[in-house]
Write a protein that holds these residues in place. Structure first.
Motif, mmCIF file in Angstrom:
data_model
loop_
_atom_site.group_PDB
_atom_site.id
_atom_site.type_symbol
_atom_site.label_atom_id
_atom_site.label_comp_id
_atom_site.label_asym_id
_atom_site.label_seq_id
_atom_site.Cartn_x
_atom_site.Cartn_y
_atom_site.Cartn_z
ATOM 1 N N ARG A 149 10.132 10.454 -8.576
ATOM 2 C CA ARG A 149 9.299 11.328 -9.407
ATOM 3 C C ARG A 149 7.971 11.457 -8.801
ATOM 4 O O ARG A 149 7.270 10.443 -8.647
ATOM 5 N N GLN A 150 7.408 12.547 -8.863
ATOM 6 C CA GLN A 150 5.871 12.820 -8.283
ATOM 7 C C GLN A 150 5.009 12.763 -9.479
ATOM 8 O O GLN A 150 3.927 13.028 -9.248
ATOM 9 N N ASP A 151 5.233 12.384 -10.613
ATOM 10 C CA ASP A 151 4.507 12.251 -11.600
ATOM 11 C C ASP A 151 4.056 10.717 -11.817
ATOM 12 O O ASP A 151 3.303 10.379 -12.735
ATOM 13 N N LEU A 152 4.394 9.789 -10.863
ATOM 14 C CA LEU A 152 3.951 8.430 -10.882
ATOM 15 C C LEU A 152 2.647 8.492 -10.080
ATOM 16 O O LEU A 152 2.057 9.397 -9.321
ATOM 17 N N THR A 153 1.884 7.345 -10.134
ATOM 18 C CA THR A 153 0.668 6.973 -9.531
ATOM 19 C C THR A 153 0.976 7.087 -7.992
ATOM 20 O O THR A 153 2.313 6.831 -7.789
ATOM 21 N N TRP A 201 0.293 4.345 -6.137
ATOM 22 C CA TRP A 201 1.008 2.984 -5.967
ATOM 23 C C TRP A 201 2.391 2.974 -6.471
ATOM 24 O O TRP A 201 3.283 2.433 -5.832
ATOM 25 N N GLN A 202 2.629 3.343 -7.663
ATOM 26 C CA GLN A 202 4.091 3.445 -8.304
ATOM 27 C C GLN A 202 4.976 4.146 -7.386
ATOM 28 O O GLN A 202 6.032 3.778 -7.110
ATOM 29 N N GLU A 203 4.580 5.394 -6.895
ATOM 30 C CA GLU A 203 5.460 6.099 -6.013
ATOM 31 C C GLU A 203 5.697 5.418 -4.791
ATOM 32 O O GLU A 203 6.876 5.523 -4.531
ATOM 33 N N LYS A 204 4.926 4.850 -4.103
ATOM 34 C CA LYS A 204 5.174 3.777 -2.804
ATOM 35 C C LYS A 204 6.205 2.680 -3.297
ATOM 36 O O LYS A 204 7.076 2.424 -2.500
ATOM 37 N N HIS A 205 5.911 2.161 -4.407
ATOM 38 C CA HIS A 205 6.741 1.115 -5.013
ATOM 39 C C HIS A 205 8.184 1.275 -5.234
ATOM 40 O O HIS A 205 9.070 0.706 -4.877
ATOM 41 N N TYR A 252 11.612 1.445 -16.266
ATOM 42 C CA TYR A 252 11.454 0.660 -15.345
ATOM 43 C C TYR A 252 10.268 -0.270 -14.980
ATOM 44 O O TYR A 252 10.033 -1.493 -15.251
ATOM 45 N N PHE A 253 9.244 0.596 -14.978
ATOM 46 C CA PHE A 253 7.712 0.107 -14.723
ATOM 47 C C PHE A 253 7.114 -0.720 -16.101
ATOM 48 O O PHE A 253 6.330 -1.612 -16.071
ATOM 49 N N ILE A 254 7.769 -0.394 -17.140
ATOM 50 C CA ILE A 254 7.600 -1.261 -18.400
ATOM 51 C C ILE A 254 8.420 -2.415 -18.403
ATOM 52 O O ILE A 254 7.556 -3.569 -18.764
ATOM 53 N N LEU A 255 9.380 -2.496 -17.605
ATOM 54 C CA LEU A 255 10.312 -3.832 -17.723
ATOM 55 C C LEU A 255 9.509 -4.520 -16.634
ATOM 56 O O LEU A 255 9.397 -6.061 -16.787
ATOM 57 N N VAL A 256 9.070 -3.933 -15.623
ATOM 58 C CA VAL A 256 8.623 -4.860 -14.359
ATOM 59 C C VAL A 256 7.126 -5.327 -14.460
ATOM 60 O O VAL A 256 6.448 -5.600 -13.404
ATOM 61 N N LYS A 306 -3.224 -3.613 -9.573
ATOM 62 C CA LYS A 306 -4.749 -3.844 -9.791
ATOM 63 C C LYS A 306 -5.494 -3.698 -8.417
ATOM 64 O O LYS A 306 -6.534 -3.551 -8.196
ATOM 65 N N ARG A 307 -4.868 -4.985 -7.618
ATOM 66 C CA ARG A 307 -5.716 -5.191 -6.326
ATOM 67 C C ARG A 307 -5.588 -4.068 -5.423
ATOM 68 O O ARG A 307 -6.428 -3.800 -4.673
ATOM 69 N N TYR A 308 -4.601 -3.140 -5.493
ATOM 70 C CA TYR A 308 -4.200 -2.006 -4.477
ATOM 71 C C TYR A 308 -5.308 -0.940 -4.973
ATOM 72 O O TYR A 308 -6.187 -0.491 -3.982
ATOM 73 N N MET A 309 -5.829 -0.705 -6.367
ATOM 74 C CA MET A 309 -6.755 0.239 -6.806
ATOM 75 C C MET A 309 -7.904 -0.266 -6.417
ATOM 76 O O MET A 309 -8.777 0.599 -6.184
#
Length: 274
Positions: A130-134, A136-140, A172-176, A185-188
Motif C-alpha cells: 500500500r502506498q499510504d505507508l511511510t 520506511w514502512q513501505e520499504k520494510h 501488522y505495524f501495530i503488532l511489530v 526512528k534511526r532511519y528518520m
C-alpha cells in the motif's frame, strides 16, 4: 722434447674440445624435448581448467534457471549478501522479528480490534504494498514480503478476501511496533540529518558566492576613491610652486601679462616727462 710435449698437449686439447662439441647437441636436444613436454603439460592443465570453469558456469546457470522457475531468489555472492544483510537490518528485518511473526496467525488479524474504515480503491497498490505507508514502512513491507514467508502467506490468505490491504498493514505495524520502532526512528534521524546537511551546504555555497561577487566591487571603489586625492595633491603642488609646470600658460594668463606690461610702460613714460 719440448716440441713433442707441445704436440701432445695440442692433441689432448683438440680431443677435449671435440668431445664437448659432440655432447652439446645432445644437451640442446634434451632441453628442447623437456620444454616441449612441459608445454604440453601446461596446455593440458589449461584445457582441464577451462572445462571445469565451463561445467561450473553451466551448473550455476541451471541453478539460477530452476530458482527463477520456482520463484526463489538465486544464491548471492558473499559481498552482495553482506550488503543485503545490512539493508535488512536497517529496515528492521531481524532474527528477533522473524521469531516473533512465527507466532502470528490468521486469527490474530481477524480478532484484532480495529475497524476497516478505508474504501477498497482509495489508495493505489504498487509492488503488493500500500502506498499510504511511510517511506520506511513501505520499504520494510516489501522486504518482509520477499524474505519472511510467514507474513507473505498471511497477506495472501487475508487480502482481499478477509480484510482490505490497508487494515492488514495497520494491524501488522501495530503488532511489530516494539520490534521495528527503533529502526524506523534511526532511519528518520538519518534522513533529517542528511537534509540539514544539504541545507547547510547550500547556505555555505551561497555565502561564498556573495563574497566572491562583492570583492571586485570593493576593489573598484577603493581605486575610484584614490583618484580625487591624487588630483587634489597635484593642485596643491601647483599652488605652492606659484603655477610653475611643464605646460605652457593658458590664454587668460597671457592677457594678464600683456596688461601688466602696458601698465609698467606707461609708468616709465610719466617718469621721463617729469
Amino acid at each position: 722434447m719440448d716440441f713433442w710435449n707441445k704436440a701432445r698437449s695440442f692433441a689432448e686439447e683438440a680431443a677435449r674440445r671435440s668431445s664437448e662439441l659432440s655432447i652439446a647437441p645432445a644437451k640442446l636436444a634434451d632441453i628442447v624435448t623437456d620444454a616441449m613436454q612441459r608445454s604440453k603439460e601446461i596446455a593440458a592443465q589449461a584445457s582441464k581448467r577451462a572445462e571445469e570453469i565451463k561445467a561450473e558456469a553451466a551448473k550455476q546457470a541451471e541453478l539460477i534457471k530452476s530458482s527463477l522457475a520456482e520463484g526463489v531468489a538465486p544464491p548471492e555472492t558473499p559481498e552482495s549478501q553482506v550488503e543485503r544483510d545490512k539493508e535488512l537490518e536497517r529496515f528492521g528485518i531481524t532474527e528477533e522479528l522473524r521469531d516473533f511473526v512465527k507466532g502470528i496467525t490468521m486469527g490474530t488479524f481477524q480478532d484484532f480490534p480495529l475497524s476497516d474504515d478505508s474504501p477498497m480503491s482509495d489508495v493505489p497498490t504498487v509492488s503488493n504494498v500500500r502506498q499510504d505507508l511511510t517511506e520506511w514502512q513501505e520499504k520494510h513491507a516489501k522486504l518482509v514480503l520477499s524474505t519472511v514467508k510467514e507474513i507473505s502467506k498471511l497477506r495472501f490468505d487475508l487480502c482481499p478476501r478477509v480484510m482490505r490491504e490497508r487494515k492488514f498493514w495497520r494491524i501488522y505495524f501495530i503488532l511489530v511496533n516494539s520490534h521495528v520502532a527503533p529502526y524506523e526512528k534511526r532511519y528518520m534521524e538519518e534522513v533529517e540529518q542528511k537534509a540539514a546537511e544539504k541545507v547547510l551546504d547550500k547556505k555555505v555555497k551561497e555565502s561564498s558566492n556573495i563574497e566572491m561577487r562583492s570583492q571586485p566591487q570593493t576593489k573598484g571603489t577603493k581605486q575610484h576613491s584614490k583618484r580625487p586625492t591624487s588630483f587634489n595633491e597635484e593642485d596643491l603642488d601647483v599652488f605652492l610652486l606659484g603655477g610653475d609646470s611643464d605646460e605652457g600658460p593658458e590664454d587668460g594668463d597671457e592677457g594678464f601679462e600683456d596688461d601688466f606690461g602696458k601698465m609698467a610702460d606707461s609708468s616709465e613714460d610719466e617718469k621721463v616727462k617729469s
